[in-house]
Design a protein around this motif. Sequence first.
Motif, PDB file in Angstrom:
ATOM      1  N   GLN A   5       1.071  -1.341   0.046  1.00 40.46           N
ATOM      2  CA  GLN A   5      -0.089  -0.045  -0.095  1.00 40.46           C
ATOM      3  C   GLN A   5       0.824   1.239  -0.171  1.00 40.46           C
ATOM      4  O   GLN A   5       0.532   2.256  -0.873  1.00 40.46           O
ATOM      5  N   TRP A   7       3.602   1.342  -1.036  1.00 38.03           N
ATOM      6  CA  TRP A   7       4.687   1.553  -2.675  1.00 38.03           C
ATOM      7  C   TRP A   7       3.561   2.203  -3.578  1.00 38.03           C
ATOM      8  O   TRP A   7       4.120   2.972  -4.414  1.00 38.03           O
ATOM      9  N   ILE A   8       2.302   1.748  -3.306  1.00 32.14           N
ATOM     10  CA  ILE A   8       1.338   2.607  -4.262  1.00 32.14           C
ATOM     11  C   ILE A   8       1.344   3.974  -4.282  1.00 32.14           C
ATOM     12  O   ILE A   8       1.299   4.814  -5.118  1.00 32.14           O
ATOM     13  N   VAL A   9       1.417   4.415  -2.806  1.00 27.39           N
ATOM     14  CA  VAL A   9       1.617   5.979  -2.675  1.00 27.39           C
ATOM     15  C   VAL A   9       2.772   6.557  -3.190  1.00 27.39           C
ATOM     16  O   VAL A   9       2.696   7.577  -3.724  1.00 27.39           O
ATOM     17  N   SER A  11       4.475   5.224  -5.857  1.00 29.22           N
ATOM     18  CA  SER A  11       4.524   5.136  -7.125  1.00 29.22           C
ATOM     19  C   SER A  11       3.608   6.408  -7.839  1.00 29.22           C
ATOM     20  O   SER A  11       4.079   6.803  -8.805  1.00 29.22           O
ATOM     21  N   LYS A  12       2.689   6.666  -6.880  1.00 31.04           N
ATOM     22  CA  LYS A  12       1.871   7.655  -7.484  1.00 31.04           C
ATOM     23  C   LYS A  12       2.570   9.120  -7.335  1.00 31.04           C
ATOM     24  O   LYS A  12       2.646   9.936  -8.366  1.00 31.04           O
ATOM     25  N   ALA A  15       4.906   9.081 -10.163  1.00 36.76           N
ATOM     26  CA  ALA A  15       4.435   9.687 -11.385  1.00 36.76           C
ATOM     27  C   ALA A  15       4.012  11.026 -11.480  1.00 36.76           C
ATOM     28  O   ALA A  15       4.260  11.592 -12.687  1.00 36.76           O
ATOM     29  N   THR A  16       3.649  11.654 -10.259  1.00 35.48           N
ATOM     30  CA  THR A  16       3.676  13.195 -10.296  1.00 35.48           C
ATOM     31  C   THR A  16       4.998  13.940 -10.590  1.00 35.48           C
ATOM     32  O   THR A  16       4.994  14.839 -11.189  1.00 35.48           O
ATOM     33  N   LYS A  19       6.278  14.590 -13.705  1.00 33.35           N
ATOM     34  CA  LYS A  19       5.547  15.591 -14.786  1.00 33.35           C
ATOM     35  C   LYS A  19       5.984  17.088 -14.398  1.00 33.35           C
ATOM     36  O   LYS A  19       5.674  18.007 -14.801  1.00 33.35           O
ATOM     37  N   GLU A  88       0.083  18.023  -2.176  1.00 32.16           N
ATOM     38  CA  GLU A  88      -1.114  17.311  -1.970  1.00 32.16           C
ATOM     39  C   GLU A  88      -2.111  18.447  -1.468  1.00 32.16           C
ATOM     40  O   GLU A  88      -3.322  18.274  -1.587  1.00 32.16           O
ATOM     41  N   SER A  93      -5.755  16.962  -2.613  1.00 33.55           N
ATOM     42  CA  SER A  93      -5.714  15.404  -2.966  1.00 33.55           C
ATOM     43  C   SER A  93      -5.577  14.746  -1.832  1.00 33.55           C
ATOM     44  O   SER A  93      -5.796  13.488  -1.987  1.00 33.55           O
ATOM     45  N   LEU A  97      -7.330  10.817  -0.727  1.00 33.84           N
ATOM     46  CA  LEU A  97      -6.122   9.786  -0.541  1.00 33.84           C
ATOM     47  C   LEU A  97      -6.399   9.082   0.694  1.00 33.84           C
ATOM     48  O   LEU A  97      -6.336   7.841   0.795  1.00 33.84           O
TER      49      LEU A  97
ATOM     50  N   GLY B  70      -9.804  17.440  -5.593  1.00 33.84           N
ATOM     51  CA  GLY B  70      -8.783  16.825  -5.119  1.00 33.84           C
ATOM     52  C   GLY B  70      -8.094  15.811  -6.349  1.00 33.84           C
ATOM     53  O   GLY B  70      -7.459  14.827  -5.732  1.00 33.84           O
ATOM     54  N   LEU B  75      -1.726  14.239 -13.803  1.00 30.19           N
ATOM     55  CA  LEU B  75      -1.965  13.052 -14.271  1.00 30.19           C
ATOM     56  C   LEU B  75      -2.688  12.933 -15.288  1.00 30.19           C
ATOM     57  O   LEU B  75      -3.962  13.645 -14.909  1.00 30.19           O
ATOM     58  N   TYR B  84      -6.078   5.033  -7.737  1.00 33.44           N
ATOM     59  CA  TYR B  84      -7.388   4.512  -6.614  1.00 33.44           C
ATOM     60  C   TYR B  84      -7.616   3.300  -6.721  1.00 33.44           C
ATOM     61  O   TYR B  84      -7.837   2.637  -5.511  1.00 33.44           O
ATOM     62  N   ARG B  86      -5.784   0.796  -7.303  1.00 33.82           N
ATOM     63  CA  ARG B  86      -4.820  -0.168  -6.769  1.00 33.82           C
ATOM     64  C   ARG B  86      -4.879   0.121  -5.203  1.00 33.82           C
ATOM     65  O   ARG B  86      -4.689  -0.650  -4.594  1.00 33.82           O
TER      66      ARG B  86
END
Lengths: 247, 290
Positions: A5, A7-9, A11-12, A15-16, A19, A88, A93, A97, B70, B75, B84, B86
């Motif tokens: 879990q 790691w998902i945060v 990797s998000k 990704a941000t 950019k 964030e 966001s 989350l 939010g 992206l 989300y 995931r």
Amino acid sequence: MRLSQAWIVASKDFATFTKKKNIIYSTFVLPFVVSIGLPGVIWYAMHKSGGSISPPELTILLPALTFFFMVIAGLIPTTIASYSMVGEKVEKSIEPLLATPTTDGEVLLGKGVAAFLPPMGAILAASGVYMFLMDVFTHGVLGTYYFPNWNDAVLLFLMVPLAVVMSVEWNVFVSSRVSDVRISQQVGMLLVLPLGGTYVAGELGIVPLGDVNTSLYIAGILAVIDLLLLYVVRVTFQRDAILTKWK
Amino acid sequence: MDGVTLNVAEGEVFGFLGPNGAGKTTTVRMLCCLISKTSGEARVGGYEVGNDGDSLKIRQMIGLVPDNVGLYESLSAYRNLDIYGRLYGMTDAARRESIQRTLTMLGLWEKRDVAAGTFSKGMKQKLAIARALIHDPQVLIMDEPTANLDPESAKTVRDFILDLKKEKRTIFLNTHNLDEVTRICDRAAILNTRLMATGTLGELEGLVGGRKVVVVLAREDAAVRSALEKKFGQGVASDGPKLTLAVSDPDGQVPDIVDAVVRAGGRVRYAGVEGSTLEDTYLKLVRRDT
């Protein structure tokens, strides 16, 4: 704590970050400028300025210059960690989350990992370039390859990670108190002062930065600071406070 | 907030009405286990809010559309939903299927690779709804889903909520838009830091003054009034040719009343049920409380 879990945060966040050009530049440009610039200064001092540097001088100079990567370790996570947290808040966001089945600790760990890995990768890669160039430029004077050595291994694989962790934790804490990325970065950079002071002391020969025991001593201090900051950050990073008290 | 006791049934669309600062968002955040309650008890799907062990289960069964969308603006729409999916523990195949389904439903599939930051407000709101639906939640909590939207975008979102209603999802709609509640909700509650009233829309409308049958005659006629009083009791008021009757079942008794008027020799220009609206009730309760 589910690492998947977190790691998902992370990797998000990765990704941000990809950019955001300012994050890419601030994370990767400085280490590589230093990795080429410092050997360049040594080369210039040895060959172009008319002077020469003796082997004893080099053995003081080189570890002190290598310590500059500690300053970078305190500096470059500032941008990435600030954006990770304040970004964030700015984009609002954080609420959706936190509304997912993810614990506060998992979010914190994910954000910590996201802010830790890019600076670490950049510093290790840049230090490889730095050591290679330094060896090429100083081999003729020293008669041996100065790098790699144990002291720099301690610096790069123990002190630098601890300094990056310290910077990330400090910036997460600072980010909880401000709502502007630039202010967060400016306050976050205050952490560089003690590291920069140590670097200058090393250059002046006041602190023996080429000594493994000194490095281990500094690493011990960093580890204690990291633990203290971890406690502070863990107390600060509570969803109640994030949604109701964070500015 | 204090004294908020309410129950939302499975498959119901429940409107949570209140002025700004009434505690609507605070309630939503408590129900989503985002902030702690200081006292009292709340359950979502049988799980206890505030119990650490139940918090993750509650958040797993809820889809939240917060008042601020939010989104991760840099992206793409697809990537926003994928993250989300995931986080909700969906498999790759389930995520792909769900993302395509929700984005198609909301008319965003063609824009799936476009950065969310470039979307209009309406599109962002729809993407936030898609995000809340990505894991097919049993409970959908929406906090002011049409606030700040232009009328066309607001209608699109409302129509979509009506579609969700047909799927029998439990929807908790936080809003101060009375028209939205009237169009969408089965029941509603009025909050102003404490619960003022709760019930079906009819029950809420009847809280202030109640609904009455209004008959407008072709001309003023005392005999008609007398006949109506004889049949329906003393609750008949007249204002020229306009008669107002307080009866127990206004909607059901309109034909009987018209029949009685005609039998008494009167001619009917208009007959219908009028009375307090949800707005009347809302304003009266909120003003009385402040």
